[in-house]
Design a protein around this motif. Structure first.
Motif, mmCIF file in Angstrom:
data_model
loop_
_atom_site.group_PDB
_atom_site.id
_atom_site.type_symbol
_atom_site.label_atom_id
_atom_site.label_comp_id
_atom_site.label_asym_id
_atom_site.label_seq_id
_atom_site.Cartn_x
_atom_site.Cartn_y
_atom_site.Cartn_z
ATOM 1 N N CYS A 117 26.866 1.613 14.554
ATOM 2 C CA CYS A 117 26.432 0.461 13.778
ATOM 3 C C CYS A 117 27.286 -0.728 14.172
ATOM 4 C CB CYS A 117 26.592 0.761 12.288
ATOM 5 S SG CYS A 117 26.389 -0.679 11.248
ATOM 6 N N ILE A 167 25.764 -8.496 22.242
ATOM 7 C CA ILE A 167 25.021 -8.514 20.981
ATOM 8 C C ILE A 167 23.574 -8.943 21.198
ATOM 9 C CG2 ILE A 167 25.661 -10.872 20.232
ATOM 10 C CD1 ILE A 167 25.940 -9.582 17.378
ATOM 11 N N GLU A 180 19.490 -4.592 21.456
ATOM 12 C CA GLU A 180 18.219 -3.886 21.252
ATOM 13 C C GLU A 180 17.669 -3.329 22.555
ATOM 14 O OE1 GLU A 180 15.790 -6.522 18.455
ATOM 15 O OE2 GLU A 180 17.690 -7.558 18.761
ATOM 16 N N ALA A 223 17.351 1.220 18.122
ATOM 17 C CA ALA A 223 18.190 0.620 17.078
ATOM 18 C C ALA A 223 17.343 -0.061 16.016
ATOM 19 C CB ALA A 223 19.142 -0.399 17.699
ATOM 20 N N ARG A 224 17.819 -0.035 14.812
ATOM 21 C CA ARG A 224 17.157 -0.765 13.735
ATOM 22 C C ARG A 224 17.943 -2.049 13.483
ATOM 23 N NH1 ARG A 224 16.469 0.335 7.851
ATOM 24 N NH2 ARG A 224 18.017 1.972 8.040
ATOM 25 N N VAL A 225 17.241 -3.149 13.437
ATOM 26 C CA VAL A 225 17.925 -4.425 13.243
ATOM 27 C C VAL A 225 17.754 -4.894 11.809
ATOM 28 C CG1 VAL A 225 18.058 -6.828 13.963
ATOM 29 C CG2 VAL A 225 17.509 -5.053 15.640
ATOM 30 N N LYS A 242 18.559 -8.067 9.423
ATOM 31 C CA LYS A 242 19.056 -9.443 9.385
ATOM 32 C C LYS A 242 19.709 -9.725 8.051
ATOM 33 C CE LYS A 242 16.276 -11.976 12.684
ATOM 34 N NZ LYS A 242 15.562 -13.234 12.939
ATOM 35 N N LYS A 273 19.956 -16.916 18.452
ATOM 36 C CA LYS A 273 18.862 -16.334 17.685
ATOM 37 C C LYS A 273 18.653 -17.195 16.454
ATOM 38 C CE LYS A 273 19.153 -11.545 19.104
ATOM 39 N NZ LYS A 273 19.154 -10.147 18.691
#
Length: 706
Positions: A177, A197, A201, A207-209, A211, A237
DNA sequence: CGGTCACCAGTTTTT
DNA sequence: CTGGTGACCG
């Protein structure tokens, strides 16, 4: 971080490693580095040591340091290491380019010297660990099992080696993580790779993102200011922070004539806030460069405001500290030639440069370490005259080595200081200077005592190497104590990850922040990094943010005229408080200051009037404060209630022969004798539990008991 | 070998 | 303004 983890996890949390990359690597290397041909007692070289070594390397490889600056060479080598490019590959990449070939040669020699000194630089700590895990399957397996879950914080600041390290460790269970914010990437200059970073992905497609756009720290006004600034960056981003903390106070913006006025305003503003019920530790002052701290320090001393400066001229980089540490290193790891050479003639023992060079050559020719050569000086050609001096130096070190097994670290330190006559030599050197330096040494001794205490608390044995490690790796910021009431001063870089109810961003001027380098250079990426730094600074504030700047400012003895920082212009006008008021610092609207022309006023003659007090006044005040403040655990420039001046040169002792006194470690005892030797009192005390001991009053910090 | 003097260069941020 | 370095002399 440690505290939060402990609080969340509760029972068993002590088995979780919470550390920086570097200290984790040291911990692993201490156990396994013998597999890579190092001794497990390796020393860690700081930037200063690296530079000294590099000079040596350049001399040896006949590289002209006028054309290739040590700094530049080191930074190229560091970047190479961060990308895991070893000397062979570097040479290959150099091709026919002469300059690159030279650097390759230097790189190779630099590595060889590090190895033979049994030393690692900061980059090595990471690189060697990755190499270790890469080549030793059983070690890798061991740590993969040990760390089945891994979390990396501030992931945007990781570099390529760190990415590799994390990938290796998480390779088996893939429970990884990472938390980060690309808008807070501020360490490109030390190799941070923002792609880590941004491409996460891609590297880990499963991976689960998540926000995190809700901010729980700051008010709306502060967030709007931050968003306004950061939205000017291109490569990011897109995201917009929001909060339900309410609008909050507007952001205060003030411009002053000089840096002195700026410091005065902030000091008074803080004092006022305290009178209204806030604490000193609610406030933090953040700035771009360490040099800015001095003005604040002056003002705070004058106004009796407790403060703590984090970072700055590294404590451990001071000459006297490095000298004493070099003794410790020599005692701990005789292979560190740099350390031995540093102290072989400090204090003066009549061992000159010629002798040192002869020893060096002889050692190199025979493939032994410098210290090993010193142990048998008769085998070295041309040092006949100095043999006895070298013998007695070696005897001294050998004696200390024996003492490490018999006495505590603090005792050893005190003995080194005493037996070498270091204090006396400082005094003979420069009596003016000696005062401060002795205080620094005291501080080192108390840091050692604190380290021993910590070890005892954790049921670990305090070792010399352990202490040296802490000295090399523990960031100054870790010494922040939430229970103590002081204003914190630090650079924007140091402030990352922290938060304060009231934040002052000082020196918001083009040429200072963004820095002169980025304003004159034309690399838009660097300007973006500065802008991220500004974003970091703004978002440190929870409730109140104050931006300040000065029209003119002394930098390196010269007066510079600066415009308001371009970053301030990027803050939406509606969240700023710029209206005029009775106080002199306000200015009406931003336009006049943007267009402000240095030629209009502020002639050089008017400058001296604004200097609050001279250098001597300042240094005297500082000395007085330090003396007064001394007695704290980590020995910082912090005013403490109930602390007392114990003894110093010229100062009277607060106790006499026959009095009952108390010592931090040995408890209570009776003073048997006080001898006045040179600038110091040597006190003999019979402790109830610890027996009779002799000690310097300055270090012992004895307190009279009634 | 050690001390003194004169000259020069450097100066963002940190583990 | 600082710290470091190199030349020279006792």
């Amino acid at each position: 971080m440690r505290q939060r983890v402990d609080n969340l996890v509760g029972f068993g949390s002590e088995s979780i490693w919470v550390s920086t990359f570097h200290s984790m690597c040291v911990r692993i290397l201490r156990r396994y580095i013998d597999r890579m041909g190092y001794d497990h007692r390796f020393t860690i070289y700081d930037t200063d040591d690296q530079k000294t070594l590099m000079k040596e390397v350049c001399r040896k490889t006949d590289v002209d340091t006028k054309r290739f600056k040590e700094r530049m060479l080191l930074s190229v080598i560091s970047s190479a290491k961060n990308e895991m490019v070893m000397p062979d590959e570097f040479e290959l990449n150099a091709g026919g380019d002469f300059a690159q070939q030279q650097i390759a040669k230097v790189y190779r020699e630099y590595e060889a010297q590090l190895k033979s000194n049994n030393a690692l630089d900061f980059d090595d700590l990471l690189v060697r660990t990755v190499q270790l895990l890469d080549t030793q399957p059983d070690v890798l397996e061991n740590y993969q099992e040990r760390f089945r879950y891994i979390m990396v914080d501030e992931y945007q600041d990781t570099n390529t080696v760190q990415f590799k390290l994390v990938s290796l460790l998480a390779g088996k269970y893939r429970n990884l993580c990472v938390v980060g914010d690309d808008d807070q990437s501020i360490y490109k200059f030390r190799g941070a790779n923002i792609r880590n970073i941004l491409d996460f992905e891609k590297e880990f497609p499963d991976a689960r993102v998540i926000k995190l756009e809700q901010n729980y720290r700051s008010t709306e006004n502060i967030l709007n200011a931050a968003n306004g600034v950061i939205s000017n960056n291109k490569g990011r981003k897109e995201k917009t922070l929001w909060t339900d903390n309410g609008e909050g106070e507007k952001i205060t913006l003030r411009q002053f004539d000089t840096g002195y006025d700026e410091a005065e305003f902030i000091a008074e503003d803080i004092k006022e806030s305290v009178q209204e019920g806030a604490s000193y530790n609610d406030s933090a002052i953040l700035y771009r460069t360490n040099a800015q701290s001095r003005l604040f320090e002056e003002k705070f001393i004058a106004m009796n405001i407790p403060y703590k400066i984090v970072g700055g001229i590294n404590f451990y980089a001071r000459r006297e500290i490095k000298d004493i540490l070099a003794y410790l290193k020599t005692i701990d790891n005789g292979q560190d030639d740099l350390a031995v050479r540093r102290i072989i003639n400090v204090p003066k023992r009549g061992i000159g440069l010629t002798t040192i060079n002869r020893i060096q050559e002889s050692a190199a020719a025979r493939g032994i370490s410098f210290y090993e050569a010193v142990l048998a000086p008769k085998l070295i050609a041309g040092v006949g005259r100095s043999v006895s001096k070298l013998d007695s130096f070696a005897a001294l070190i050998e004696y200390f080595k024996g003492q490490t097994k018999l006495e505590s670290l603090t005792d050893l330190l005190n003995e080194i200081i005493e037996k070498t006559g270091y204090i006396e030599s400082l005094d003979a050197d420069d009596p003016e200077d000696a005062e401060t330096r002795i205080q620094n040494i005291e501080e080192l001794v108390s840091k050692a005592a604190a380290y021993e205490e910590d070890c005892a608390d954790r049921d670990e044995t305090a070792t010399l190497s352990g202490f040296l490690e802490e000295v090399a790796l523990v960031a100054d910021i870790d010494s922040l104590d939430e229970d103590q009431d002081y204003v914190v001063l630090m650079t924007l870089h140091s402030a990352k990850g922290l938060e304060f109810p009231r934040v002052y961003l000082a020196g918001m001027e083009d040429g200072l922040f963004p820095s002169y380098m980025t304003v004159t250079g034309d690399d838009p990426e660097e300007l973006e990094e500065e802008r991220r730094l500004c974003y970091v600074g703004i978002t440190r504030a929870e409730q109140k943010l104050t931006l300040t700047c000065a029209r003119r400012r002394m930098i390196r003895g010269e007066t510079q005229y600066n415009k308001l920082s371009r970053f301030v212009r990027e803050i939406p006008a509606e969240v700023l408080k710029t209206g005029s008021e009775k106080n002199k610092g306000w200015f009406g609207g931003r336009e006049d200051s943007l267009a402000w022309d240095p030629a209009e006023d502020n002639t050089p003659e008017s400058i001296e009037n604004s200097v609050p007090f001279g250098r001597n006044t300042y240094s005297n005040a500082k000395k007085a404060l330090r003396a007064q403040a001394y007695g704290g655990k980590a020995g910082t420039s912090v005013l403490q209630k109930g602390s007392q001046l114990t003894a110093g040169k010229g100062g009277k002792l607060s106790y006499a022969v026959g009095d009952r006194v108390c010592h931090v470690k040995f408890g209570e005892g009776t003073v048997l004798d006080i001898k006045e030797g040179g600038r110091e009192y040597e006190v003999t005390v019979e402790f109830d539990k610890a027996g009779v001991r002799k000690m310097f009053a300055m270090f012992a910090k004895l307190v009279k008991v009634e």
